[in-house]
Design a protein around this motif. Sequence first.
Motif, PDB file in Angstrom:
ATOM      1  N   ARG A   9      13.683 -25.564 -23.260  1.00 54.27           N
ATOM      2  CA  ARG A   9      12.397 -25.374 -23.924  1.00 54.27           C
ATOM      3  C   ARG A   9      12.346 -26.169 -25.221  1.00 54.27           C
ATOM      4  N   ARG A  10      13.429 -26.132 -25.988  1.00 53.32           N
ATOM      5  CA  ARG A  10      13.475 -26.885 -27.241  1.00 53.32           C
ATOM      6  C   ARG A  10      13.395 -28.385 -26.999  1.00 53.32           C
ATOM      7  N   ALA A  12      12.009 -29.878 -24.412  1.00 56.43           N
ATOM      8  CA  ALA A  12      10.649 -30.186 -23.967  1.00 56.43           C
ATOM      9  C   ALA A  12       9.688 -30.236 -25.152  1.00 56.43           C
ATOM     10  N   LEU A  13       9.804 -29.301 -26.069  1.00 52.33           N
ATOM     11  CA  LEU A  13       8.924 -29.294 -27.241  1.00 52.33           C
ATOM     12  C   LEU A  13       9.198 -30.493 -28.143  1.00 52.33           C
ATOM     13  N   ARG A  14      10.450 -30.874 -28.266  1.00 51.42           N
ATOM     14  CA  ARG A  14      10.808 -32.041 -29.083  1.00 51.42           C
ATOM     15  C   ARG A  14      10.207 -33.314 -28.490  1.00 51.42           C
ATOM     16  N   ILE A  15      10.328 -33.477 -27.167  1.00 54.48           N
ATOM     17  CA  ILE A  15       9.760 -34.641 -26.489  1.00 54.48           C
ATOM     18  C   ILE A  15       8.243 -34.625 -26.614  1.00 54.48           C
ATOM     19  N   ALA A  99      11.406 -31.731 -20.395  1.00 57.04           N
ATOM     20  CA  ALA A  99      12.837 -31.609 -20.667  1.00 57.04           C
ATOM     21  C   ALA A  99      13.679 -32.381 -19.655  1.00 57.04           C
ATOM     22  N   PHE A 100      13.025 -33.142 -18.786  1.00 55.63           N
ATOM     23  CA  PHE A 100      13.727 -33.807 -17.697  1.00 55.63           C
ATOM     24  C   PHE A 100      14.103 -35.239 -18.058  1.00 55.63           C
ATOM     25  N   ILE A 101      15.209 -35.696 -17.546  1.00 56.12           N
ATOM     26  CA  ILE A 101      15.669 -37.060 -17.769  1.00 56.12           C
ATOM     27  C   ILE A 101      14.790 -38.010 -16.962  1.00 56.12           C
TER      28      ILE A 101
END
Length: 120
Positions: A9-10, A12-15, A99-101
Amino acid sequence: MATKTESLRRRALRIRRSVKKVANGRPRLSVHRSSKHIYAQIIDDSVGRTLAAASSLDPKLKGDLKTGADVEAATAVGKLVAERAKEAGISDVVFDRGAFIYHGRVKAVAEGAREGGLNF
């Protein structure tokens, strides 16, 4: 120590935060993948509305796909979301991998969307 879901989650939010900074008013193409399916949607963050969406569960694709969890399905979802975006008058987006590569199915969605005519 953070759990795996908290870390995802962190991330994903950062991206998402960095994607919104460079968006310049463009909607974002958000991708989510699960173990069985893949989902893509184009979101206008200024009003918080989904403008176009597609997934491997879509009736247009479901009969043609062997499974919803492979690169072929992801490419088809990318092309379908690009087609729906064109119908909505959208040509430029910013890609949000969550959050995915950027690899495998997520990359296939991006390539399918580019083949469908989206610019990012």
